[in-house]
Motif scaffolding. Structure first.
Motif, PDB file in Angstrom:
ATOM      1  N   UNK A 115       0.866  -1.168   0.000  1.00  0.00           N
ATOM      2  CA  UNK A 115       0.000   0.000   0.000  1.00  0.00           C
ATOM      3  C   UNK A 115       0.909   1.226   0.000  1.00  0.00           C
ATOM      4  N   UNK A 116       1.346   1.606  -1.198  1.00  0.00           N
ATOM      5  CA  UNK A 116       2.332   2.675  -1.323  1.00  0.00           C
ATOM      6  C   UNK A 116       1.921   3.672  -2.410  1.00  0.00           C
ATOM      7  N   UNK A 121       1.280  11.568 -11.791  1.00  0.00           N
ATOM      8  CA  UNK A 121       1.225  12.033 -13.178  1.00  0.00           C
ATOM      9  C   UNK A 121       1.291  13.552 -13.183  1.00  0.00           C
ATOM     10  N   UNK A 122       2.384  14.094 -13.712  1.00  0.00           N
ATOM     11  CA  UNK A 122       2.594  15.539 -13.731  1.00  0.00           C
ATOM     12  C   UNK A 122       2.191  16.098 -15.096  1.00  0.00           C
ATOM     13  N   UNK A 123       1.395  17.188 -15.112  1.00  0.00           N
ATOM     14  CA  UNK A 123       1.000  17.796 -16.388  1.00  0.00           C
ATOM     15  C   UNK A 123       2.219  18.116 -17.261  1.00  0.00           C
ATOM     16  N   UNK A 124       2.106  17.779 -18.550  1.00  0.00           N
ATOM     17  CA  UNK A 124       3.143  18.027 -19.571  1.00  0.00           C
ATOM     18  C   UNK A 124       4.344  17.073 -19.470  1.00  0.00           C
ATOM     19  N   UNK A 128       5.269   9.690 -13.648  1.00  0.00           N
ATOM     20  CA  UNK A 128       6.599   9.715 -13.030  1.00  0.00           C
ATOM     21  C   UNK A 128       6.653   8.667 -11.926  1.00  0.00           C
ATOM     22  N   UNK A 129       7.524   7.676 -12.095  1.00  0.00           N
ATOM     23  CA  UNK A 129       7.710   6.647 -11.072  1.00  0.00           C
ATOM     24  C   UNK A 129       8.513   7.228  -9.915  1.00  0.00           C
ATOM     25  N   UNK A 134       9.352   6.434  -3.083  1.00  0.00           N
ATOM     26  CA  UNK A 134       8.016   5.901  -2.842  1.00  0.00           C
ATOM     27  C   UNK A 134       7.769   5.575  -1.363  1.00  0.00           C
ATOM     28  N   UNK A 135       8.690   4.816  -0.762  1.00  0.00           N
ATOM     29  CA  UNK A 135       8.506   4.401   0.637  1.00  0.00           C
ATOM     30  C   UNK A 135       8.589   5.586   1.606  1.00  0.00           C
TER      31      UNK A 135
END
Length: 355
Positions: A115-116, A121-124, A128-129, A134-135
Motif C-alpha cells: 500500500x504505497x 502524473x505531472x501535467x506536460x 513519473x515513477x 516511494x517508501x
C-alpha cells in the motif's frame, strides 16, 4: 453489492453503539481516563479508550465484506499495532518516541503489503515513477495523517466528526470512479465512527483517546492511498489534503509555532484552532459546529478541484488561500494588522488568555 454495503454499514454502526458503553466501563476499571488539566477544556474525569469500540466495529465490517485475504490480513495487522499503541497510551501515557515507534510499525506493515504511493502524473511530463522516494513519501503520509487527526482530537465529537465528513467526501468521489475497495472501507469506517459519536457528542460520555484518533488517521491515510494516489494527476494530489484541510492546517501551524517558539515538536499547547475559537468566546458546541462547517467547505472545494481543468485548479487553490485569510480575520485569529500576514502570525504568536 449495494445490499452488502448497507448491511455492513448498519452492522458497524450498531456494534459501535452497543459496545461503547462496555468500553467506557472497561476504561474506568483499568484507569484509562482523561483527567482535567490546564491544557484540557473539560472539567471532569472522562473515560477514554473509545477508539476500541470503533475498532471492534470496523473489524466486524472488514470480515463482513468481500475484501481479498491479502488486503484484510495487512489491514488487520497494521490496525492491531496502532490500536495496541493507542490503548497503552490511553492507560499509561506513552512518550512521543514510543507512540512514534508504534505508528512507524503500523505504517511499515501496510507498506510491506504494497500500500504505497508509487507514481504520480505531472501535467506536460506524464507518469513519473517515484522509485526510491516511494517508501519515504508513503511513510510520511501515514505518520502525518495519524498525528494530524490526533492533534485535532481536543473537543467532544471533533475528530470523529471531521473524519466522518472527510470519509463521506472520499466515498462520493470513489463511487464516481467505481473504486470498490475505497467504497467498502469508507462505508465501514464511517458506520463505526458514527456509532461511537452517539456517545462522544457534547457533552461527551467517553473520549476516543489516542486509540481512536490514531486508528482513524491510519485508516484515512490508507483509504487515500488506495484511491487518490493510484489513478490521479499531480494537481489531484492536493485533493485529499484539501478534504482534510482542518487537521492539515492545524498540524502545519502547530509545527511552525513550536519551531518559532523553540519548543519541542511534541510539546502540547493551547493554540490549536479549537482553542483559539473557544478563547474568542464561542461555546464548546458552536466551536465544534464551526469547524464542521470549515471541513465541509474544504470538502466541497476539493470536490470542485477534482473536476476542474489545470487553469481552474490554480484559481481554486488561490481562492482557498484567500478564503483562509479572510476566515482567519473574521474569527479573530490574526496577531497583526497587516493583510496576508495575519493568519500566520496569529497562529505563531503565543496564546494569551483574556483578562
Amino acid at each position: 453489492m449495494n445490499l452488502q454495503l448497507f448491511i455492513a454499514f448498519i452492522s458497524c454502526f450498531f456494534i459501535a453503539l452497543f459496545i461503547t458503553p462496555l468500553v467506557s466501563y472497561l476504561a474506568k476499571k483499568i484507569g484509562a481516563v482523561d483527567k482535567p488539566n490546564k491544557r484540557k477544556v473539560h472539567s471532569e474525569v472522562k473515560p477514554r479508550l473509545g477508539g476500541l469500540a470503533i475498532y471492534v466495529a470496523f473489524l466486524a465490517g472488514l470480515f463482513l465484506l468481500p475484501i481479498d485475504n491479502h488486503t484484510t490480513t495487512f489491514i488487520f495487522l497494521s490496525t492491531l499495532i496502532i490500536v495496541i499503541t493507542g490503548v497503552l497510551d490511553d492507560m499509561y501515557e506513552l512518550s512521543a518516541k514510543q507512540k512514534l515507534l508504534g505508528q512507524f510499525l503500523s505504517a511499515f506493515v501496510l507498506i510491506y503489503g504494497e500500500f504505497v504511493i508509487d507514481y504520480i502524473t505531472i501535467p506536460y511530463f506524464g507518469l513519473v515513477e517515484l522509485q526510491l522516494m516511494s517508501i519515504p513519501l508513503t511513510l510520511l503520509w501515514f505518520i502525518g495523517l495519524i498525528n494530524a487527526i490526533n492533534l485535532i482530537d481536543g473537543l467532544d465529537g471533533l475528530a470523529g466528526g471531521v473524519s466522518t465528513i472527510a470519509l463521506s467526501t472520499i466515498l462520493i468521489m470513489a463511487i464516481g470512479k467505481e473504486q470498490i475497495l475505497v467504497i467498502m472501507l469508507c462505508v465501514i469506517v464511517t458506520g463505526s465512527t458514527l456509532g461511537f459519536l452517539f456517545f462522544n457528542f457534547y457533552p461527551a460520555k467517553i473520549f476516543m483517546g489516542d486509540t481512536g484518533s490514531q486508528l482513524l488517521g491510519l485508516l484515512i491515510a490508507l483509504i487515500s492511498i488506495s484511491g487518490f494516489f493510484k489513478s490521479v494527476t499531480f494537481l489531484s494530489l492536493f485533493v485529499p489534503i484539501m478534504i482534510l484541510g482542518v487537521p492539515f492546517m492545524d498540524t502545519t501551524f502547530a509545527i511552525l509555532r513550536r519551531l518559532v517558539n523553540k519548543q519541542k515538536w511534541s510539546q502540547p499547547d493551547k493554540s490549536h484552532l479549537h482553542h483559539r475559537l473557544l478563547a474568542r468566546g464561542f461555546s464548546h458546541p458552536k466551536t465544534v459546529l464551526m469547524i464542521y462547517g470549515i471541513s465541509i467547505f474544504f470538502s466541497v472545494l476539493a470536490f470542485a478541484f477534482s473536476l476542474s481543468t489545470l487553469e481552474e485548479s490554480f484559481f481554486l487553490f488561490l481562492l482557498l488561500l484567500v478564503t483562509i485569510e479572510l476566515a482567519a480575520e473574521f474569527l479573530g485569529l490574526m496577531g497583526q494588522k497587516k493583510p496576508l500576514t495575519h493568519f500566520l502570525t496569529g497562529f505563531l504568536a503565543p496564546h494569551k488568555k483574556k483578562p
